[in-house]
Each structure stands twice: as structure tokens, then as C-alpha cells.
Design an enzyme around this catalytic site. Structure first.
Site, PDB file in Angstrom:
ATOM      1  N   HIS A 184      52.915  53.525  36.652  1.00 43.02           N
ATOM      2  CA  HIS A 184      54.145  53.598  35.859  1.00 43.02           C
ATOM      3  C   HIS A 184      54.509  52.236  35.280  1.00 43.02           C
ATOM      4  O   HIS A 184      55.033  52.139  34.168  1.00 43.02           O
ATOM      5  CB  HIS A 184      55.290  54.120  36.725  1.00 43.02           C
ATOM      6  N   GLU A 426      27.911  60.791  23.239  1.00 45.21           N
ATOM      7  CA  GLU A 426      28.135  59.660  24.142  1.00 45.21           C
ATOM      8  C   GLU A 426      26.907  59.351  24.991  1.00 45.21           C
ATOM      9  O   GLU A 426      26.940  58.443  25.818  1.00 45.21           O
ATOM     10  CB  GLU A 426      29.328  59.953  25.051  1.00 45.21           C
ATOM     11  N   ASN A 449      32.545  54.349  24.462  1.00 46.62           N
ATOM     12  CA  ASN A 449      32.589  53.690  25.768  1.00 46.62           C
ATOM     13  C   ASN A 449      31.333  54.008  26.577  1.00 46.62           C
ATOM     14  O   ASN A 449      30.613  53.116  27.026  1.00 46.62           O
ATOM     15  CB  ASN A 449      33.831  54.119  26.556  1.00 46.62           C
ATOM     16  N   ASP A 450      31.083  55.305  26.799  1.00 42.63           N
ATOM     17  CA  ASP A 450      29.908  55.695  27.568  1.00 42.63           C
ATOM     18  C   ASP A 450      28.620  55.403  26.810  1.00 42.63           C
ATOM     19  O   ASP A 450      27.609  55.010  27.411  1.00 42.63           O
ATOM     20  CB  ASP A 450      29.970  57.183  27.929  1.00 42.63           C
ATOM     21  N   CYS A 497      35.931  58.535  18.655  1.00 40.68           N
ATOM     22  CA  CYS A 497      37.138  58.652  19.482  1.00 40.68           C
ATOM     23  C   CYS A 497      37.122  57.696  20.673  1.00 40.68           C
ATOM     24  O   CYS A 497      38.010  57.737  21.515  1.00 40.68           O
ATOM     25  CB  CYS A 497      37.316  60.089  19.975  1.00 40.68           C
TER      26      CYS A 497
END
Length: 570
Positions: A184, A426, A449-450, A497
Site C-alpha cells: 500500500h 514472450e 519482460n519475459d 504490452c
């Protein structure tokens, strides 16, 4: 100068004076001579905390509903008998109020801390934060005040209530030992635009009050007592960021259109309905990635068709006719849920994950596909399958989509009969076979990313090999370019993305390859659109061709960074 490395929390750069917030120390085995009186003292402290949270919740409702929800969750813990009753029982048995709170906080937080999902592990932070609030109140601690100068707040653990009650006019940045990307505190830091770095070990030993520090919430780097050249460099970066933010605010761009009139959709990545709120006041072209694992993470069991339909349809409705690409469950790797009971693996990123799990659990997969199809009747949804490595997997997924449609027809439930289906590219396999997949997909979207991790053979969480986890590696760039160009040749949409969709220095390459859609964190949308509108696609195409003939990743990065900076004129 000392450089420390933590975890990137909330993006941005801050320079300021270190102010350490030390939590109250509880004396173990403090004697309790009068249990009834100690119970009254505890109850008075609890009620005072409840009153503080109610007041803070009321104040926040006027301007930030997300922050108000967090404070409301703290009040719920303070009223929860599962949390309160064991404390009262300990006090009755002769334990001091502070010790009783500490025992219960340790017991409950340890239960959440070992859970497999980041979301559930972060709930341990919530328990600790409420415990700290109670302990501070029991010990009569006054509210913490920052000096009237830009301050870097350092603490082992910083609760959202701490963050919210501190004068933000002087809060330049946050550094903590505990808390993660989904805590949070990090969420609030992003909301209020304050850089944050988490995961810095032994912060109370490494930091000193009143020393100068620079923090980079984008990289996780921290500099203590920085030298003159480092300070000058960071001031330049801060000035560039401010100048860019001002230009973005002044711009009137509401669509991503290059200087030579090529349209590029600028979309958002979300994890559920709660992430749609930041999009209410900005122009965007759709949801390029809906991460459904966050929906599954809300439950301690498999969510039903009805529960998933509600979650997906809420996002589709709020998108108001814009397309929403819903990625099917991407579980495994670094994302685990206890009720899936996945096997322990030596190398989970290369193991049993995503469609590999879903295809083995057909009914679970069918429930999700039916929910996505039904949500499509509320607007415009698309289905995207992750972690595809061979054509047979995609064929099997499409077969289950057809079966899900038949089940919905039998139940007379409305759904989108013509829903678009694509894959997330990916894996190196899907990128190499992009020309083949482009003939059977309605769209593709690259998960950078991957893809970078797999192509460079680097664990992106391993600090020892971070320099090799480099998206400017020529092999990564070639596969990205091959995927986009294969999709364009087949006449289908090519999107990105992953993190690179929001990386300003990399975007000229993506535009040059011919990307149709960029999808990123909502906070980056306006900056990305501003840059796209200042690029010439034909010129970027020549740039991408030039880059394909360069072997040095750092030479590539330097070249495209200079192009981006010139376009932004900063």
C-alpha cells in the site's frame, strides 16, 4: 559517496535530507500488574486509533477514494475480533498491552508473509502497520513531523497512515526496508507522485539523520552523501523530468499520431476494475493488457464463472467501447496461488506455468474463457494467450474457446461470437515463429519482460547478472522487429504490452518497426503519447534498419536515446 541498491518502488528522482522514522521499541516481558486496568488501556488506545482512521478516511473521501479505501481497511482490522480477541486474552493472562499486540502481530503477519502471492504477502504489512499504530498510541507517541525542507523519509516499515499524515509539502521521497511493489505504501507513493525505493536491508544502520541522499525510484538506486558530479547529474535529470512534465501538460494531444500521420494506439495495462480510476481523466485507446491473475489472487479458491464475469465485465464496461485485451491466467513463474498447488520447481520460469497449467485443468480454463466471452457482450473484449511456444498449444486453446461458446449457447448466456483471439509473444519460440502465428491470430502483443529474460538467459531478479538483462541486446531487438513486421505483413495488429512500451528511449525503435499499439502503466500514457506525436515513422523505420546492423547493446542504447531526447527537446 555510498551507493545502495534496493527495489524500484514508485518512479522518479529525489534529492533531500535523510529523516529517519524509528518505530517504538516494545520492552519484552513488561510486567502487567493489573489486568483489568491494562485491558482498559488497550481498549482506549484501540478506540483512539479507530477515531483517527475514521477522521482520516472522511478527509480522504473528498479527494482520493483509493487512499480512503486503504485507511478503511485498517479500521476493519482494528474492529476485527480475529485480530483483537487474542490480544485481549493475552492481557487477561497477565501480558502487557504492548507485548500482547506484538505477539498477535507477529503471529498473524508470519502467516501472511509465507503465502505464495505478492498480494497476500503484502497483507502482512497491513497487520504490522496496525500493530505499530496501536503501539505508538499506547506509548503516547506524538505524530511524526518532517522538517520544512525536502526530506527523504527512511524507515524499516512505513505504513500508509504514516505517509498520509506526514506533510507532503516536504516529503521528497521514501526508502524502506520492508514492503514490495504491491504494498500500500508504494501504491500511495505512486498516487501522490513521490519516488520510493523498498527492500534496502538494515536501513537504520546504513542511514543517518540529516545526511544528504539521492534516490531513484525507477532503478532502485540510492546514493548517500553523493559527490558533486552525481548531484549535478541528478539535478539535470530532475530538470529534464520537470520540463518534460510541463510540456506534456501543455500539449493538446489526445491521440497517438506521428508527424507523418501514422496512428498508434496508446493503451493501459490493468489488473482489475480498481486500476481503471486513473484513466478517468486522461485520453486512452483501450486496455492493452488485463492481467487476470490479480482477479484470481483475490480468492482462496478457484473463482467461479460468475465471479470472473463480474470482474471482467466491470473493466469492459468502464472502457466504454474501447477494446480490452484480457490475458488468460498467467500463473507460475514468480506468480503463484496456494490453491493451485503447483509443484515446487528448480526453475519455475521455465516450468509449469500459464497455458501449460490451464490446458491441464480444462474446467478451470473453460470457466475463464466463458467469463471473458460473456464479458465481451458488454463491450469489446479480446482473448490473449500467454507463454505460447508451439502451434499445437494455440490450436488447443482455440478449441477450448469453441467449446466455451457452445456451453454459453446451451445456457442461453449472451457472448461475443466474433471475439478476436491472439497471443502474447514472450518466448523466443513464438517470436521466431511470428510469421506462422500471424497467419492464425487476430493480433499479437509482445511481452518484452519475459522475452528479454529468455533471450538473454538472465534471471531478471538476480542482481549479479542484471547488466546482461538488457533489452538493447541485438538478439532481443531482432526478435521484436521480426514479430512486429510479421504481424504487419499478415495484416494483423502488432502491439507491445511489456515494460518497453512505456520506455521513452526504446519507443523510437518500436515505432520504426511499425508497432500499432503500445500499452503501459496509466501513469505513463500521456508522456508516451507526447513522444509518439513528435516522431516521424519513416525516419524511425530508417533508424530501426540502422540498429539491426549494430552489435553493441550500449551503442544501440546511446543512439536511440539521443533520438528520443531530440524528439522530446529536453
Amino acid at each position: 559517496m555510498i551507493q545502495l541498491n534496493g527495489t524500484a518502488g514508485a518512479p522518479g528522482i529525489a534529492l533531500g535530507t535523510v529523516v529517519i522514522l524509528r518505530k517504538p521499541v516494545v520492552s519484552e516481558n513488561k510486567p502487567c500488574l493489573n489486568a483489568p486496568a491494562e485491558l482498559q488501556r488497550f481498549e482506549a488506545a484501540r478506540l483512539e486509533c479507530v477515531e483517527k482512521t475514521i477522521k482520516l478516511h472522511t478527509d480522504l473521501l473528498e479527494h482520493n477514494d483509493d487512499e480512503a479505501k486503504i485507511v478503511k481497511a485498517y479500521k476493519m482490522i482494528l474492529d476485527d475480533l480475529v485480530f483483537i480477541s487474542p490480544i485481549q486474552k493475552e492481557i487477561t493472562n497477565g501480558t502487557s498491552a504492548e507485548d500482547a499486540v506484538a505477539l498477535q502481530v507477529e503471529k498473524l503477519s508470519s502467516v501472511f508473509a509465507v503465502m505464495k502471492t505478492d498480494y497476500m504477502r503484502q497483507r502482512a504489512d497491513d497487520i504490522r502497520h496496525v500493530g505499530n499504530m496501536l503501539t505508538q498510541t499506547l506509548q503516547g507517541c506524538n505524530d511524526f513531523q518532517l522538517p520544512e525542507e525536502p526530506s527523504i523519509l527512511v524507515s524499516e516499515d512505513l505504513s500508509p497512515v504514516d505517509t498520509l499524515r506526514i506533510n507532503r509539502n516536504y516529503l521528497a521521497g521514501i526508502v524502506t526496508q520492508f514492503g514490495g511493489r504491491t504494498s500500500h505504501t508504494v501504491i500511495l507513493a505512486k498516487t501522490i507522485g513521490i519516488p520510493a525505493v523498498t527492500g534496502v536491508s538494515n536501513v537504520l544502520e546504513k542511514f543517518s539523520d540529516a545526511e544528504t541522499a539521492i534516490i531513484d525510484g525507477t532503478t532502485g538506486d540510492v546514493y548517500l552523501d553523493p559527490d558533486a558530479s552525481t548531484i549535478v547529474n541528478y539535478y539535470k535529470r530532475i530538470d529534464r523530468e520537470k520540463a518534460l512534465a510541463e510540456k506534456v501538460r501543455e500539449s493538446q494531444h489526445v491521440a497517438g499520431r506521428t508527424l507523418d500521420d501514422v496512428d498508434i494506439q496508446i493503451c493501459a495495462n490493468v489488473g482489475g476494475e480498481q486500476d481503471m480510476k486513473p484513466l478517468e481523466d486522461i485520453a486512452y485507446d483501450g486496455i492493452g493488457l488485463f492481467r487476470t491473475e490479480f482477479v484470481f489472487g483475490r480468492f482462496s479458491r478457484y473463482p467461479t464463472f460468475e465471479e470472473q464475469y463480474e470482474a471482467y465485465s466491470e473493466v469492459v464496461k468502464k472502457a466504454e467501447g474501447r477494446p480490452v485485451i484480457i490475458r488468460t491466467l498467467d500463473i507460475g513463474g514468480d506468480k503463484d496461488l496456494a490453491y493451485f498447488e503447483l509443484p515446487k520447481e528448480e526453475n519455475p520460469f521455465l516450468g509449469y506455468r500459464a497455458v501449460r497449467v490451464c490446458l491441464d485443468r480444462e474446467q478451470i480454463f473453460l470457466d475463464q474463457l466463458m467469463a471473458i466471452l460473456a464479458a465481451g457482450a458488454c463491450g469489446k473484449a479480446k482473448i490473449m494467450f500467454p507463454m505460447i511456444t508451439e502451434m499445437s498449444e494455440f490450436v488447443a486453446c482455440k478449441r477450448l474457446v469453441a467449446k466455451a461458446k457452445n456451453l454459453l449457447q446451451d445456457r442461453k448466456i449472451p457472448f461475443d461470437e466474433d471475439i478476436h483471439i491472439g497471443i502474447m509473444v514472450e518466448t523466443p519460440a513464438s517470436a521466431v515463429l511470428a510469421d506462422r502465428f500471424a497467419t492464425v491470430c487476430d493480433f499479437v502483443s509482445i511481452g518484452t519482460n519475459d522475452l528479454t529474460q529468455y533471450v538473454t538467459c538472465t534471471d531478471r531478479a538476480n542482481p549479479n547478472i542484471q547488466k546482461l538483462y538488457n533489452p538493447y541486446n541485438p538478439a532481443v531487438i531482432r526478435l521484436i522487429g521480426n514479430t512486429i513486421r510479421s504481424a504487419r505483413q499478415a495484416g494483423i495488429e502488432a502491439g507491445v504490452c511489456g515494460e518497453l512500451a512505456g520506455e521513452l528511449n526504446f519507443i523510437p525503435l518500436l515505432v520504426g518497426f511499425g508497432v500499432n499499439k503500445l500499452s503501459m502503466s496509466p501513469a505513463l500514457i500521456e508522456k508516451v503519447r507526447y513522444l509518439v506525436c513528435r516522431l516521424n515513422q519513416r525516419e524511425m523505420s530508417r533508424l530501426s534498419d540502422q540498429v539491426l546492423n549494430i552489435d553493441d547493446p550500449y551503442e544501440i542504447e546511446s543512439l536511440v536515446t539521443s533520438v528520443s531526447e531530440r524528439a522530446l527537446a529536453i
